[in-house]
Write a protein that holds these residues in place. Structure first.
Motif, PDB file in Angstrom:
ATOM      1  N   ARG A 290       0.449  -0.974   0.105  1.00  0.00           N
ATOM      2  CA  ARG A 290      -0.411   0.167   0.039  1.00  0.00           C
ATOM      3  C   ARG A 290       0.749   1.034  -0.128  1.00  0.00           C
ATOM      4  NH1 ARG A 290      -4.848  -1.845   0.971  1.00  0.00           N
ATOM      5  NH2 ARG A 290      -4.896  -3.591   2.230  1.00  0.00           N
ATOM      6  N   ALA A 291      -0.087   2.212  -0.137  1.00  0.00           N
ATOM      7  CA  ALA A 291       0.791   3.885  -0.383  1.00  0.00           C
ATOM      8  C   ALA A 291       0.842   4.513   0.896  1.00  0.00           C
ATOM      9  CB  ALA A 291       0.358   4.400  -1.527  1.00  0.00           C
ATOM     10  N   PRO A 295      -2.444   9.888  -2.105  1.00  0.00           N
ATOM     11  CA  PRO A 295      -2.281  10.733  -3.812  1.00  0.00           C
ATOM     12  C   PRO A 295      -3.148  11.481  -3.614  1.00  0.00           C
ATOM     13  CG  PRO A 295      -3.647   8.541  -3.379  1.00  0.00           C
ATOM     14  CD  PRO A 295      -3.083   8.369  -2.507  1.00  0.00           C
ATOM     15  N   ASN A 296      -3.579  11.636  -2.931  1.00  0.00           N
ATOM     16  CA  ASN A 296      -4.352  12.746  -2.966  1.00  0.00           C
ATOM     17  C   ASN A 296      -3.853  14.321  -2.241  1.00  0.00           C
ATOM     18  OD1 ASN A 296      -6.760  14.267  -4.272  1.00  0.00           O
ATOM     19  ND2 ASN A 296      -8.082  14.165  -2.214  1.00  0.00           N
ATOM     20  N   CYS A 297      -3.982  13.883  -0.904  1.00  0.00           N
ATOM     21  CA  CYS A 297      -3.516  14.766   0.223  1.00  0.00           C
ATOM     22  C   CYS A 297      -2.934  15.043   0.475  1.00  0.00           C
ATOM     23  CB  CYS A 297      -4.645  15.671   0.941  1.00  0.00           C
ATOM     24  SG  CYS A 297      -5.194  13.682   2.404  1.00  0.00           S
ATOM     25  N   GLY A 298      -1.389  13.867   0.620  1.00  0.00           N
ATOM     26  CA  GLY A 298      -0.238  13.809   0.526  1.00  0.00           C
ATOM     27  C   GLY A 298      -0.266  13.355   2.346  1.00  0.00           C
ATOM     28  N   THR A 299      -1.830  13.303   2.733  1.00  0.00           N
ATOM     29  CA  THR A 299      -0.915  12.364   4.157  1.00  0.00           C
ATOM     30  C   THR A 299      -1.035  11.346   4.638  1.00  0.00           C
ATOM     31  OG1 THR A 299      -3.331  14.434   4.968  1.00  0.00           O
ATOM     32  CG2 THR A 299      -2.791  12.317   6.441  1.00  0.00           C
ATOM     33  N   PRO A 300      -0.077  10.839   5.650  1.00  0.00           N
ATOM     34  CA  PRO A 300       0.590   9.523   5.987  1.00  0.00           C
ATOM     35  C   PRO A 300      -0.757   8.455   6.285  1.00  0.00           C
ATOM     36  CG  PRO A 300       1.113  10.768   7.049  1.00  0.00           C
ATOM     37  CD  PRO A 300       0.637  11.735   6.771  1.00  0.00           C
ATOM     38  N   THR A 301      -0.225   7.323   5.283  1.00  0.00           N
ATOM     39  CA  THR A 301      -1.425   5.622   5.461  1.00  0.00           C
ATOM     40  C   THR A 301      -1.995   5.585   6.563  1.00  0.00           C
ATOM     41  OG1 THR A 301      -0.599   5.062   3.910  1.00  0.00           O
ATOM     42  CG2 THR A 301      -1.532   6.505   3.127  1.00  0.00           C
ATOM     43  N   ASN A 302      -0.010   5.084   7.088  1.00  0.00           N
ATOM     44  CA  ASN A 302      -0.216   4.293   8.172  1.00  0.00           C
ATOM     45  C   ASN A 302      -0.723   3.039   7.805  1.00  0.00           C
ATOM     46  OD1 ASN A 302       1.279   6.342   9.915  1.00  0.00           O
ATOM     47  ND2 ASN A 302      -0.588   7.247  10.092  1.00  0.00           N
ATOM     48  N   GLY A 303      -0.634   2.741   6.843  1.00  0.00           N
ATOM     49  CA  GLY A 303      -1.270   1.406   6.335  1.00  0.00           C
ATOM     50  C   GLY A 303      -3.152   1.540   6.422  1.00  0.00           C
ATOM     51  N   ALA A 304      -3.328   2.286   6.315  1.00  0.00           N
ATOM     52  CA  ALA A 304      -5.544   1.910   6.452  1.00  0.00           C
ATOM     53  C   ALA A 304      -5.375   2.093   5.139  1.00  0.00           C
ATOM     54  CB  ALA A 304      -6.158   3.533   7.031  1.00  0.00           C
ATOM     55  N   LYS A 305      -6.621   1.465   5.037  1.00  0.00           N
ATOM     56  CA  LYS A 305      -7.375   1.237   3.702  1.00  0.00           C
ATOM     57  C   LYS A 305      -7.740   2.502   2.989  1.00  0.00           C
ATOM     58  CE  LYS A 305      -8.666  -3.634   4.560  1.00  0.00           C
ATOM     59  NZ  LYS A 305      -9.283  -5.072   4.218  1.00  0.00           N
ATOM     60  N   CYS A 307      -7.844   7.578   3.134  1.00  0.00           N
ATOM     61  CA  CYS A 307      -7.179   8.730   4.142  1.00  0.00           C
ATOM     62  C   CYS A 307      -7.554   8.907   5.329  1.00  0.00           C
ATOM     63  CB  CYS A 307      -6.967   9.418   2.656  1.00  0.00           C
ATOM     64  SG  CYS A 307      -6.365  11.137   3.485  1.00  0.00           S
ATOM     65  N   SER A 308      -7.186   9.710   6.601  1.00  0.00           N
ATOM     66  CA  SER A 308      -8.487   9.202   7.777  1.00  0.00           C
ATOM     67  C   SER A 308      -8.108  11.437   7.127  1.00  0.00           C
ATOM     68  CB  SER A 308      -6.845   9.831   8.661  1.00  0.00           C
ATOM     69  OG  SER A 308      -5.938  10.421   8.374  1.00  0.00           O
ATOM     70  N   ASN A 309      -7.498  11.813   6.487  1.00  0.00           N
ATOM     71  CA  ASN A 309      -7.798  13.293   6.299  1.00  0.00           C
ATOM     72  C   ASN A 309      -8.646  13.875   5.277  1.00  0.00           C
ATOM     73  OD1 ASN A 309      -7.388  16.082   6.068  1.00  0.00           O
ATOM     74  ND2 ASN A 309      -6.524  15.778   4.686  1.00  0.00           N
ATOM     75  N   CYS A 310      -9.002  12.682   3.832  1.00  0.00           N
ATOM     76  CA  CYS A 310      -9.609  13.074   2.755  1.00  0.00           C
ATOM     77  C   CYS A 310     -10.520  11.980   2.499  1.00  0.00           C
ATOM     78  CB  CYS A 310      -9.142  13.837   1.348  1.00  0.00           C
ATOM     79  SG  CYS A 310      -7.733  12.322   0.918  1.00  0.00           S
ATOM     80  N   GLY A 311     -10.087  11.057   2.831  1.00  0.00           N
ATOM     81  CA  GLY A 311     -11.204   9.890   2.616  1.00  0.00           C
ATOM     82  C   GLY A 311     -10.806   9.097   2.075  1.00  0.00           C
TER      83      GLY A 311
END
Length: 315
Positions: A290-291, A295-305, A307-311
């Protein structure tokens, strides 16, 4: 031997001709008026007078000595039956066939070999063919002193020279002492030439010489078998890969024309199946990559499915 007109006729023949005899001399008998000469298939008859050839008769059949033989004899053609003077003459019967003889070395021959200070003892076996080639030489060298000459006599003379000839021809051109059968034909040709040259001194030709096998000591055989087995095991994986690849390229996997061919195809198919299953299992067991950043807002993903910022859905 005398020729007399007042005695019963006789028959001059070689009645017990054998493929084990090269020539046989008819002698110490009386050639009488009305006598017959019989020449069988595979025979020549040579009339001798005082050890010299008077006439050679090659056609098979029955011939009247008085009318069909004597007129063609060099010295005796003027002789007429009816004289009472004794006449010494002989008839030499020649076996004209090419004779096949088996041979084998009497004792093991020690050949120089790397790592073997005493040499490598080997035996050799095969066949040779011989025939009478020159009548004049044969009569001069053999028939003058021999009543008969056999295949056993030829074999004895050849075997007496064979050890040295084998050592000489095997030692040429740096041959592999552990794989002499590969050069058997070349070795045999050289030996045949040398033997023929020697035997022609007595009027006999060696027309063919073959080496059927070389026999190594039991220890050498075991070493060869072990080396062959090790080589087979080390090359088995490579062989299977090449066989599978060849079958795939031809589209003939499992399509053999015989039971053996079908079995090979099945084995190659099973090998392919095992490789495919193993590959799939490896792919399934590999974790999904996983990234690390959205790719949309640049927020670290931490292995999530997501994005915690933009969804945004990740991976």
């Amino acid at each position: 031997m005398g020729l007399f007109s007042n005695q019963l006729a006789n028959v001059i023949e070689w009645p017990e001709a054998s493929d084990s005899v090269l020539f046989w001399k008819w002698q110490n008998k009386e050639i009488k008026k009305g006598s017959k000469l019989i020449i069988r298939p595979g025979q020549d008859a040579i009339f001798l007078y005082n050890g010299r050839i008077e006439g050679i008769f090659e056609d098979e059949g029955s011939f009247d000595v008085d009318s069909e033989i004597i007129p063609f004899l060099s010295t005796l053609k003027s002789f007429k039956f009816g004289f009472n003077n004794p006449l010494r003459a002989e008839v030499l019967f020649i076996n004209t066939k090419e004779l096949l003889v088996k041979w084998g070395t009497k004792n093991a021959i020690n050949l120089p070999a790397p790592g073997l200070p005493g040499g490598m003892p080997i035996r050799a076996f095969g066949t040779f063919s011989c025939k009478i080639a020159e009548h004049d030489v044969l009569i001069e060298k053999l028939a003058g002193i021999r009543q008969t000459y056999t295949v056993a006599d030829v074999k004895e003379r050849i075997i007496s020279n064979l050890d040295q000839l084998l050592m000489s021809w095997i030692g040429k051109e740096g041959r592999d002492m552990f794989n002499l059968q590969m050069d058997a034909a070349k070795i045999a040709d050289g030996i045949c030439s040398d033997l023929d040259m020697d035997m022609r001194k007595i009027g006999i030709s060696i027309t063919d010489f073959n080496i059927e096998s070389f026999s190594y000591p039991e220890e050498i055989k075991k070493m060869q078998e072990k080396a062959a087995a090790q080589a087979m095991v080390s090359d088995m994986n490579k062989y299977q890969q090449m066989a599978v690849s060849d079958a795939m390229s031809k589209g003939q996997l499992g399509g053999g024309s015989s039971v053996a061919g079908d079995m090979v195809g099945i084995q190659m198919g099973m090998a392919m199946g095992q490789q495919m299953v193993q590959q799939m299992q490896n792919n399934q067991s590999s974790p999904m990559q996983r990234a690390k950043f959205c790719p949309n807002c640049g927020t670290p993903t931490n292995g999530a499915k997501f994005c915690s910022n933009c969804g945004t859905k990740l991976g």
